[in-house]
Structure formats: C-alpha cells, structure tokens
Design an enzyme around this catalytic site. Structure first.
Site, mmCIF file in Angstrom:
data_model
loop_
_atom_site.group_PDB
_atom_site.id
_atom_site.type_symbol
_atom_site.label_atom_id
_atom_site.label_comp_id
_atom_site.label_asym_id
_atom_site.label_seq_id
_atom_site.Cartn_x
_atom_site.Cartn_y
_atom_site.Cartn_z
ATOM 1 N N GLN A 111 22.568 -3.877 5.592
ATOM 2 C CA GLN A 111 21.462 -2.951 5.318
ATOM 3 C C GLN A 111 21.432 -2.542 3.840
ATOM 4 O OE1 GLN A 111 18.839 -2.023 6.955
ATOM 5 N NE2 GLN A 111 19.378 -3.198 8.755
ATOM 6 N N SER A 112 21.813 -3.450 2.971
ATOM 7 C CA SER A 112 21.882 -3.127 1.540
ATOM 8 C C SER A 112 20.503 -2.793 0.956
ATOM 9 C CB SER A 112 22.485 -4.327 0.800
ATOM 10 O OG SER A 112 22.298 -4.196 -0.588
#
Ligand SMILES: Cc1ncc(COP(=O)(O)O)c(C=O)c1O
Length: 336
Positions: free
Chosen positions: A74-75
């Site tokens: 989920q960067s």
C-alpha cells in the site's frame, strides 16, 4: 543554496495551513494546526510529491527512460511515483512487498490504473530483498537497451529530503517563526530528516517529534542522521549530526501496516471534529501519538502543535472491513 538545486513542478504548493480548534480542545492543546500536505496532488496527495520534485528533475536531466522504485503493497510513494511518471511520460516499474496481491485495493488499485508494471515479494519486511529485486530488474532493462533509474524505497535520499527542507521554509513564512512543536510520521526517514534540517535553517525555535510506523527509535536516529548529512552536503552546509536533536517515539505501532486501536479511534475523532481524514498506517498513528504524548506531558500544551498531514488517504480503502464496522453497525439503516 537550496534555491539553486533544480526541481520539476509536480506538487500544488504552498499547501494550506489550517487551524483545528475543536480537536485541539478535545486533546487539551492551546493550538493545533494541520499542514495539509495531503493536498499536494499526484493522485490523492501526500508528502512524497515534495521529494519527487527533486528526484524527477534528476531523472529527466540524466536522460533516464524508466524509473524503478519499491515499497510496501500500500505504498503511497509507489502510487505517487507512478502518477508522476505518467504526467512526465516516463515509464515506472514497482517492486512491492506484502501479501494480498490478489485484491486490487487502495494504492495498489491506483498503481494499476496508472498502468505500472508490478513485481512483488511476499515478505514485506525485507527491505534488502526489495533492493535486490530492483537491481535485478534494472539489469534486465539495461540488457534490453533502457537507461533505468533506481529510486530508493520510500524515495528517501539526501536529494529527496530537500523537499522537506523547503517545506520548512514554506511553514516559516506561514506561521511567521516562533515556537512550535512539529509532529509527523516516520517510515523510511527522508521526510523526518528534511524536516529536522529545514527547521535548523528556517524554524530554529521549532521542536520536531517523529512517530515511528515501523522502526525502532534507535534505527530511526541512525538512518535520519545519515540522510540529514547527505542533504546538508548537497546544500554545502556544515553540521554535526551528533549534535542534532532527533526525537522520535516507537511505541505507537505494533507491526508496519497494521492499524492499532488508538489509531482507529484517532481516525474517527479527527473525522468527527475536523472533517479531516487520517489513514490507518501513518497519520492516524501520529494522532494517536500526539494524544499519548500530551497525556504523558511530553508535549507542552501551551505551545502550538503543527501536525504535518502527510497524506495516505487511499490506504483507507484497503481497510474497508476494519473501518467500515463503525458505520455499518451504527449509522446505516434501511430507509423504508
Ligand atoms: C502518508 C505517509 N506519511 C508518512 C510517510 C513517512 O515518510 P518517510 O518514508 O519519508 O519517513 C509515508 C511514507 O511512505 C507516507 O506514505
């Protein structure tokens, strides 16, 4: 010297500085401000836009034709790099760590809308492995005739951190100097490093307090000092990092990527009292940390607190189940 280092415009700057009186009252602070870096743009906003202005100038001026970067599943950094690449016509490839690659949610969904090619590793802790995978991919691209640029995990480097040195100049103009306690999330340490160095230059009366989302305070201090000295070198500025105060707390997370109960509570409180969305991985933890440190008298209630809202909103959409519980059971009813 800072103005002499070239950038490429990617972020909507300056971001607003907003007062949050209802939340300040609830927490017991005289004043609380949000620096709205969640509004920088690049597909949902966030701190990384400031770093990317430096990085993409380096990429374009160096004639690179493809960017490889890495982060967690989920960067925000990966999503914003993918968006910046599309805006500038440069291909972006992502190496992401973590499970759940079957479901495209949150930032991962946005990465794929931007058409980023993704390779993944199932163990999201292994920063070394992410770097090895990036280097391997770069070798393949070189053999195919490309000139790849490896942008480090989280975009954290001395060059990228200059984005937050400049952000402190922006804040100094908005608050007219003076005493302030600045709070922010710390992951790969670039934002924290830039903030500390920027305060030394533009806000000498500020105290900077970092809330870790993944590393121990000791590890943060070491990495932050390294980045500060890289940035200072670029600015031709002599500093002794041993004498720089690096204040951070590592007790407000359990494991990177997981939401704590206190963080969940802080998200709902901030939404309820200020209409501002925090996220479960970064900014929600900083708000939980702020509340905890005020309760423990570590933070001085009489000095204004400036909360750097570093973004992360898309992550909310990968926490539907946890965050949705509240709404589902309390506020949603059949109409007829
Ligand atoms: C929303 C958000 N806040 C804070 C951070 C921490 O920034 P840094 O990695 O520079 O420490 C990140 C990093 O990914 C982020 O996405």
């Amino acid at each position: 010297m800072l103005d002499k280092i070239a950038t490429i415009k990617l972020a909507n700057l300056p971001t607003p500085l907003e007062e949050a009186p209802r939340l300040a009252n609830k927490i017991g602070l005289s004043k609380l401000y949000f620096k709205r870096d969640d509004l920088t743009g690049l597909a949902g906003g966030g701190n990384k836009a400031r770093k990317l202005e430096y990085d993409f100038h380096d990429i374009l001026s160096g004639g690179f034709d493809v960017v490889i970067t890495a982060g967690g599943i989920q960067s925000n950094h990966a999503r914003m790099t993918a968006a910046a690449g599309r805006k500038l016509g440069i291909d972006v490839k992502l190496v992401l760590g973590g499970p759940d690659f079957q479901l495209l949610k949150g930032n991962l969904l946005l990465d794929s809308i931007f058409g980023a090619e993704i390779r993944y590793l199932v163990d999201d802790d292994a920063n070394d492995q992410l770097t090895v995978a990036m280097e391997q991919w770069a070798d393949e691209l070189k053999i195919a005739g490309h000139k790849p640029y490896i942008l480090p995990i989280g975009g954290s480097s001395g060059l990228g951190a200059l984005g937050y040195v400049k952000a402190m100049q922006e804040i100094a103009e908005q608050i007219d100097g003076g005493k302030v306690q600045i709070m922010l999330a710390v992951g790969s340490c670039g934002t924290f490093a830039g903030t500390i160095l920027g305060c030394k230059l533009f806000l000498p009366d500020a105290r900077v307090i970092g809330i870790s989302v993944s590393r121990t305070s000791e590890a943060i201090k070491m990495r932050t000092a390294e980045i500060i000295s890289e940035s200072a070198q670029l600015l031709n500025y002599k500093i002794d990092t041993d004498k720089m105060p690096i204040e951070c707390y590592d007790t407000y997370f359990t494991e990177y990527g997981l939401m704590t109960k206190e963080c969940e509570k802080a998200i709902f409180e901030c939404a309820d009292l200020e209409g501002i969305l925090l996220d479960p991985v970064y900014t929600g933890k900083v708000m939980a940390g702020l509340k905890g440190l005020v309760a423990d008298n570590v933070i001085d209630r009489s000095i204004p607190v400036l909360f750097i809202h570093t973004g992360g909103m898309p992550i909310i959409f990968s926490f539907e189940d946890e965050l949705g519980r509240h709404a589902r059971y309390t506020k949603i009813r059949k109409a007829l």
